[in-house]
Design a protein around this motif. Structure first.
Motif, PDB file in Angstrom:
ATOM      1  N   UNK A   1       1.251  -1.282  -0.396  1.00  0.00           N
ATOM      2  CA  UNK A   1      -0.301   0.305  -0.095  1.00  0.00           C
ATOM      3  C   UNK A   1       0.251   1.469   0.333  1.00  0.00           C
ATOM      4  N   UNK A   2       0.360   2.497  -0.727  1.00  0.00           N
ATOM      5  CA  UNK A   2       0.940   3.366  -0.598  1.00  0.00           C
ATOM      6  C   UNK A   2       0.903   4.451   0.447  1.00  0.00           C
ATOM      7  N   UNK A   3       1.915   5.071   0.857  1.00  0.00           N
ATOM      8  CA  UNK A   3       2.499   5.196   1.450  1.00  0.00           C
ATOM      9  C   UNK A   3       2.516   6.452   2.554  1.00  0.00           C
ATOM     10  N   UNK A   4       1.273   7.257   1.006  1.00  0.00           N
ATOM     11  CA  UNK A   4       0.288   8.512   1.259  1.00  0.00           C
ATOM     12  C   UNK A   4      -1.179   7.483   2.269  1.00  0.00           C
ATOM     13  N   UNK A   5      -1.016   6.262   1.536  1.00  0.00           N
ATOM     14  CA  UNK A   5      -2.674   6.090   2.326  1.00  0.00           C
ATOM     15  C   UNK A   5      -2.176   6.008   3.483  1.00  0.00           C
ATOM     16  N   UNK A   6      -1.360   5.009   3.641  1.00  0.00           N
ATOM     17  CA  UNK A   6      -1.565   5.099   5.303  1.00  0.00           C
ATOM     18  C   UNK A   6      -0.944   5.749   6.338  1.00  0.00           C
ATOM     19  N   UNK A   7      -0.169   6.850   6.030  1.00  0.00           N
ATOM     20  CA  UNK A   7      -0.189   8.213   6.610  1.00  0.00           C
ATOM     21  C   UNK A   7      -1.541   8.829   6.264  1.00  0.00           C
ATOM     22  N   UNK A   8      -2.900   8.823   5.314  1.00  0.00           N
ATOM     23  CA  UNK A   8      -3.842   9.445   5.861  1.00  0.00           C
ATOM     24  C   UNK A   8      -4.661   8.340   6.951  1.00  0.00           C
ATOM     25  N   UNK A   9      -4.883   7.389   6.801  1.00  0.00           N
ATOM     26  CA  UNK A   9      -5.560   5.981   7.867  1.00  0.00           C
ATOM     27  C   UNK A   9      -4.610   7.030   9.092  1.00  0.00           C
ATOM     28  N   UNK A  10      -3.419   6.796   9.066  1.00  0.00           N
ATOM     29  CA  UNK A  10      -3.280   6.844  11.143  1.00  0.00           C
ATOM     30  C   UNK A  10      -3.934   8.680  11.151  1.00  0.00           C
ATOM     31  N   UNK A  11      -3.704   9.298  10.530  1.00  0.00           N
ATOM     32  CA  UNK A  11      -4.283  10.548  10.305  1.00  0.00           C
ATOM     33  C   UNK A  11      -5.465  10.865  10.689  1.00  0.00           C
ATOM     34  N   UNK A  12      -6.030   9.662  10.316  1.00  0.00           N
ATOM     35  CA  UNK A  12      -7.172   9.846  10.948  1.00  0.00           C
ATOM     36  C   UNK A  12      -8.024   9.068  11.908  1.00  0.00           C
ATOM     37  N   UNK A  13      -7.136   8.031  11.933  1.00  0.00           N
ATOM     38  CA  UNK A  13      -7.269   7.082  13.111  1.00  0.00           C
ATOM     39  C   UNK A  13      -7.586   8.552  14.913  1.00  0.00           C
ATOM     40  N   UNK A  14      -5.987   8.847  14.665  1.00  0.00           N
ATOM     41  CA  UNK A  14      -5.285   9.739  15.533  1.00  0.00           C
ATOM     42  C   UNK A  14      -6.915  10.617  15.760  1.00  0.00           C
TER      43      UNK A  14
ATOM     44  N   UNK B   1       6.567  -0.571  21.897  1.00  0.00           N
ATOM     45  CA  UNK B   1       6.362   0.711  22.268  1.00  0.00           C
ATOM     46  C   UNK B   1       4.946  -0.408  22.565  1.00  0.00           C
ATOM     47  N   UNK B   2       5.063  -0.472  21.575  1.00  0.00           N
ATOM     48  CA  UNK B   2       3.149  -0.351  21.611  1.00  0.00           C
ATOM     49  C   UNK B   2       2.480  -0.910  22.388  1.00  0.00           C
ATOM     50  N   UNK B   3       3.156  -2.626  22.116  1.00  0.00           N
ATOM     51  CA  UNK B   3       2.498  -3.582  22.936  1.00  0.00           C
ATOM     52  C   UNK B   3       2.375  -3.372  25.016  1.00  0.00           C
ATOM     53  N   UNK B   4       3.657  -2.469  25.358  1.00  0.00           N
ATOM     54  CA  UNK B   4       4.038  -2.007  26.284  1.00  0.00           C
ATOM     55  C   UNK B   4       3.279  -0.569  26.966  1.00  0.00           C
ATOM     56  N   UNK B   5       1.893  -0.342  26.065  1.00  0.00           N
ATOM     57  CA  UNK B   5       1.242   0.810  25.821  1.00  0.00           C
ATOM     58  C   UNK B   5      -0.141   0.471  26.134  1.00  0.00           C
ATOM     59  N   UNK B   6      -0.810  -0.599  24.970  1.00  0.00           N
ATOM     60  CA  UNK B   6      -1.830  -1.370  25.526  1.00  0.00           C
ATOM     61  C   UNK B   6      -1.458  -1.743  26.908  1.00  0.00           C
ATOM     62  N   UNK B   7      -0.234  -2.698  27.574  1.00  0.00           N
ATOM     63  CA  UNK B   7      -0.461  -3.180  28.824  1.00  0.00           C
ATOM     64  C   UNK B   7      -1.077  -2.025  29.669  1.00  0.00           C
ATOM     65  N   UNK B   8      -0.355  -0.648  29.834  1.00  0.00           N
ATOM     66  CA  UNK B   8      -0.069   0.820  30.681  1.00  0.00           C
ATOM     67  C   UNK B   8      -1.923   1.137  29.866  1.00  0.00           C
TER      68      UNK B   8
ATOM     69  N   UNK C   1      -3.925   6.211  25.354  1.00  0.00           N
ATOM     70  CA  UNK C   1      -3.046   4.809  25.571  1.00  0.00           C
ATOM     71  C   UNK C   1      -2.990   3.711  24.264  1.00  0.00           C
ATOM     72  N   UNK C   2      -4.343   4.115  24.152  1.00  0.00           N
ATOM     73  CA  UNK C   2      -5.184   2.856  23.128  1.00  0.00           C
ATOM     74  C   UNK C   2      -5.521   2.740  21.776  1.00  0.00           C
ATOM     75  N   UNK C   3      -5.022   3.960  21.561  1.00  0.00           N
ATOM     76  CA  UNK C   3      -4.923   4.798  20.367  1.00  0.00           C
ATOM     77  C   UNK C   3      -3.565   4.679  19.933  1.00  0.00           C
TER      78      UNK C   3
END
Length: 211
Positions: free
Chosen positions: A1-14, A161-168, A196-198
């Protein structure tokens, strides 16, 4: 998948996550109902349906869990939400194992010790939900252990880092439930849980997606 699409998905989720955090902080359940179910689907929009089937299945379960946990004080919804998130954690565990992650004592001991301590507290103070939440905690501890192990084997640091944040995040759910009684404190804790979940979801999904 394109980097731009991944970035847009991340921005929308955040963005959806930020609005959901505001809803939790202010006690607006209507705002959370409107926006929280969009967080994970927004993140999933950056994945490849043909190559990320396991990850997408896990994220579908996470979306169900998100909807159920809009009211974190409903015992039945909390238990079913934990079951949904266990499916998601199982998909993460599978992907980590497929990438060569293996448990190491240095990673496993603190994570399973934390799980055991939480399980004991739940059994003593919230016995009605303790079995379900403790079972979910064991699955989470496995994912967190493997995510840390993946890094030690040269993997993506975002996994640890993601696993630690999920645990926290999930530990704070237990802390909020067992020890916080004042409404303003409970709302603040829920906002931190969601923050922390997001962050954990963004890090894990982007590290586990197909390349």
């Amino acid at each position: 998948m394109g980097v731009g699409r991944v970035r847009r998905a991340r921005a929308a989720a955040v963005a959806a996550g930020a609005v959901t955090v505001v809803g939790a902080w202010t006690g607006s359940s209507s705002l959370q109902r409107a926006v929280k179910p969009l967080i994970v689907p927004a993140l999933a929009s950056g994945l490849d349906p043909a190559r990320d089937r396991v990850l997408l299945a896990g994220l579908a379960a996470a979306t169900v869990g998100d909807v159920l946990l809009i009211d974190p004080d409903d015992d039945s919804a909390l238990e079913w939400g934990a079951r949904a998130f266990a499916v998601m954690q199982g998909s993460y565990t599978y992907l980590l194992l497929r990438r060569g992650a293996r448990p190491a004592p240095v990673d496993a001991i603190p994570r399973y010790a934390g799980w055991a301590a939480a399980a004991v507290l739940l059994a003593r103070r919230q016995p009605a939900v303790a079995p379900t939440l403790s079972a979910y905690g064991a699955v989470l501890a496995t994912t967190a252990t493997l995510s840390a192990g993946a890094v030690s084997r040269g993997g993506d640091r975002r996994l640890m880092i993601g696993g630690a944040l999920f645990t926290a995040s999930d530990a704070l759910i237990v802390f909020r439930r067992l020890f916080l009684t004042e409404e303003s404190h409970r709302r603040a804790a829920e906002a931190i849980v969601l923050s922390t979940y997001v962050a954990a979801q963004v890090l894990l999904v982007e590290a586990l997606r197909s390349r």
